[in-house]
Design a protein around this motif. Structure first.
Motif: not given
Lengths: 411, 378
Positions: A230, A233-234, A237
């Motif tokens: 992960l 930038e997510e 998530l």
């Protein structure tokens, strides 16, 4: 607060402009930047989440687990307050206390141990967590969230109690090992009388990238590690897999759980295995880090692909067993480090991976995956889990007077 | 001594008279200004009065028990106002102690010379004149600690004498029993002894220390090895004589020692460093494993040095004193759990967990003790 001069020249506060906030990434670091941004960078100490989780992984780690030697909640709270002040100062490149390293009174023992004098902040981050045993020790069992329960024993575990568990943890990450060690050492010193070191671990060569701005590093098996990690930038998530949401108690919402596993690698036997065997065990090629079904590192692994001898990525390949597909969509944020703790006295290096992962629910995310790996992973032959710990990591500090653990222990 | 006029000027001469008479007199005084008698038995500490006016107070202690005993007057934080050690069965000793401040104090007899002793509260009324400036306070602190060192040396000499005599008589069991006891007095004042760099290696050197050519392994630990490992050697009596000579030499030199408050504070820290590196590791008494006797003595010596500085500490950092009390008490309580008769369990009986607990307790104590030097010189 009066402005103070940095222990390390002008970096401390001036560098804040270039600081990487917990969740953001400074612009201008391309995909080929293999390290986090420069020795003088500072990581913001306060924010919605603690630093040292989605912060682009620094090069060095000094992790320490501590046990309480006092059951006096007030004494623990006072310590956490002192720790917070010292931690915030050190992450901005300052001494633990103003003039602490070279006190005006030469008869006084220096309040700061001094080995970071003249060194820049080196992206130091300090992350604080509490273990399940803390709740029992302080009579707070009713406040212990259910997922914060000792991990089960997995097949093949050879856990050393002296390297496992802990009432509290501090994770210091920095691009300079001396800065990380200095931070831990000074916090440990301030804790005497309330805490004692249970175990500690030095790490180097981060084994995961936590930002798309970082190249994927290699573990001591020589393979790229953390390709599918992960990333900072997510955010969606991260909300799904890393940050504790409404299911958690107030004091933990926006925080996470830290799983630590000290994994000894039998590198000597690994090094005698053929490239072919190594690649089949991992499920990736050693050069590029591409899955065996692709040609480039970030090609998605085709777990269904069948070759002449069966699945291209074998049934017992590490990436298959650890994949989200094999684990009901579960993912985690890994942030591990390599270690070499001298030698084992029997002619081998005591080397391996200090696995650190941040998850929203360890029982739901880490435990089933590790159970599968322990039973079926072809890599297990070369691994030995020697230490294990689980900590709840409270959310970040936002207000100027907030301190570590205040949500749990009261202000 | 200050030259300020005292309200109880007559006490000094009275006290001097009591010293002269003190060796045999056990009759309770009819006059309240006379000495306070203490009847010390194996189970009781009968002090004839629970109160006295500020100034010089005289206690006449008689040991009517069967164990060697000690008598203390403690102030706040177990500050030793005065003490008499090594009072054998049937013997009487006097203690003259200067107490300028009224308030609550504690008397204690220690039959068997161990533990917290049999304690009772003791009230001092009124105030004698005293200086309040730091220089005078520090001078009083160093003077108080110098008296402590003298009292330890006064016991160290005869106790070492008994140990040496047992070695020379070939009485191994008696020598083994006396070894940790005589070392207690040495370990309490070790930093002072170490300040005489030439004596310390002879008295307390280890077998594997580097020595100049022709210089042998002598002192306590050489005799310890003889007693516990190899059996007495032909030269053991000569080594024993040498130890006695060196201890007498030390005793003579401590009379001239002048300590500064900083040396006192650093001595308190060094004693705890000794515990951390020598006793908790089992390194010091590697043949006899009587390390816990030394451990206790180092801690007591550290506490005595800190206690001497206590008035200065209390004025400069009111929070430090109570923290020191609490941490010293924690170490003491921990050690009490390892008592065995008049002594302690052997180091070899400790588990890794025991050692870990001791380390944590000493770390917890050493940090505030390391602040004393800076505090008293602030």
């Amino acid at each position: 607060m009066t402005p103070r001069v940095s222990r390390r020249g002008l970096f401390g506060l001036a560098g804040a402009g270039a600081a990487l906030a917990g969740a953001g990434v400074a612009a201008g670091y391309g995909l080929d930047a293999a390290t986090s941004p420069g020795p003088s960078a500072t990581v913001e100490f306060r924010g919605p989440h603690q630093a040292g989780i989605v912060t682009p992984a620094q090069d060095r780690l000094h992790f320490v687990a501590l046990d309480l030697t006092s059951t006096d909640r007030g004494a623990v709270r006072d310590l956490l307050q002192r720790w917070t002040i010292a931690a915030e100062r050190m992450t901005s490149g300052r001494e633990t206390a103003e003039g602490g390293a070279i006190p005006a009174n030469a008869n006084a023992a220096p309040a700061d141990t001094g080995e970071a004098l003249g060194l820049p902040a080196a992206s130091l981050s300090l992350t604080f967590g509490v273990g399940p045993s803390l709740f029992t020790r302080l009579g707070l069992d009713d406040r212990r969230p259910a997922p914060l329960a000792d991990l089960p024993r997995f097949q093949g575990d050879r856990l050393d109690p002296a390297r496992s568990g802990g009432d509290l943890c501090l994770q210091a990450c920095a691009d300079d090992p001396q800065v990380a060690v200095h931070a831990v050492r000074n916090l440990v010193r301030d804790g005497f009388g309330v805490t004692e070191v249970r175990w500690s671990q030095l790490g180097f060569g981060r084994t995961s990238s936590t930002s798309t701005g970082q190249a994927t590093p290699r573990n001591l098996f020589g393979f790229k590690d953390g390709t599918n990690n992960l990333k900072a930038e997510e955010p969606e998530l991260l909300d799904e897999h890393v940050w504790v949401g409404d299911e958690g108690p107030d004091w933990l919402r926006g925080g996470s759980y830290l799983v630590a596993r000290r994994i000894r690698m039998h590198i000597e036997t690994w090094d005698r295995s053929s490239l072919d065997e190594q690649q089949l065990i991992v499920g990736r090629d050693k050069g590029e880090g591409a899955p065996l079904t692709g040609t480039a590192e970030f090609d998605p692994a085709d777990l269904a692909a069948i070759g002449p001898g069966g699945p291209v990525i074998p049934a017992d390949a590490h990436i298959r067993l650890a994949s989200a597909e094999a684990n009901g969509g579960v993912r985690m944020l890994r942030r591990g480090y390599n270690f070499v703790d001298g030698s084992d006295g029997r002619g081998h290096l005591d080397a391996g991976l200090f696995f650190v992962a941040f998850v929203r629910d360890p029982q739901r995310q880490f435990v089933p995956m590790q159970r599968a790996l322990a039973r079926h992973d072809a890599m297990s032959e070369y691994l030995e889990h020697t230490g294990s710990a689980l900590f709840a990591v409270p959310p970040g500090l936002t207000g100027p007077d907030e301190f570590w653990g205040a949500g749990l222990l009261g202000r | 001594m200050s030259t300020a006029p005292r309200t109880a000027a007559g006490l000094a001469s009275l006290a001097a008279a009591a010293v002269l008479a003190g060796c045999t007199s056990t009759a309770p005084p009819a006059d309240s200004a006379g000495p306070i008698t203490v009847n010390a038995t194996d189970t009781a500490c009968e002090v004839s009065a629970g109160t006295a006016p500020a100034g010089n107070i005289t206690f006449a202690i008689t040991n009517t028990g069967s164990k060697v005993t000690e008598f203390y007057l403690y102030g706040v934080g177990d500050r030793i106002m005065g003490e008499v050690e090594n009072i054998g069965p049937g013997l009487s000793r006097d203690l003259i102690v200067e107490v300028p401040d009224g308030g609550g104090y504690t008397t204690a007899c220690k039959p068997g010379m161990s533990g917290d002793g049999i304690r009772a509260p003791f009230t001092v009324t009124g105030n004698a004149q005293r200086a309040t400036d730091t220089d005078a306070e520090l001078a009083a602190a160093t003077a108080g600690y110098t008296r402590y060192v003298s009292s330890q040396v006064e016991a160290l000499v005869p106790k070492t004498g008994e140990f040496v005599d047992a070695v020379k008589a070939g009485d191994v069991e008696r020598a083994k029993a006396l070894f940790p006891v005589s070392r207690t007095y040495w370990e309490r004042i070790e930093p002072v002894a170490e300040s005489f760099g030439d004596i310390d290696p002879k008295i307390d050197g280890r077998e594997d220390d580097e020595r100049d050519p022709g210089v042998g392994f002598t002192g306590y630990h050489r005799l310890e090895k003889d007693l516990w490992v190899t059996g007495l050697q032909p030269d053991s009596p000569a080594v024993a004589d040498q130890l006695m000579t060196d201890i007498n030499d030390l005793a003579a030199r401590t009379k001239t020692v002048e300590l500064t408050p900083v040396q006192l504070a650093n001595g308190a820290k060094e004693l705890l460093d000794e515990v951390a590196t020598g006793k908790i590791t089992g390194e010091e008494d590697r043949y006899s494993h009587t390390d816990l006797w030394d451990f206790q003595a180092n801690v007591e010596g550290s506490q005595a040095a800190v206690a001497a500085l206590r008035p200065v500490i209390d004025r400069k950092d009111p929070a430090l004193g109570p923290q020191l009390d609490e941490r010293f008490q924690a170490v003491d309580q921990l050690l009490q759990g390892y008592r065995d008769g008049d002594g302690y369990v052997l180091y070899t009986q400790l588990t890794p967990d025991d050692v870990k607990k001791m380390t944590a307790a000493i770390d917890a104590l050493s940090e505030p003790v390391s602040k004393v030097a800076g505090t008293v010189t602030a």
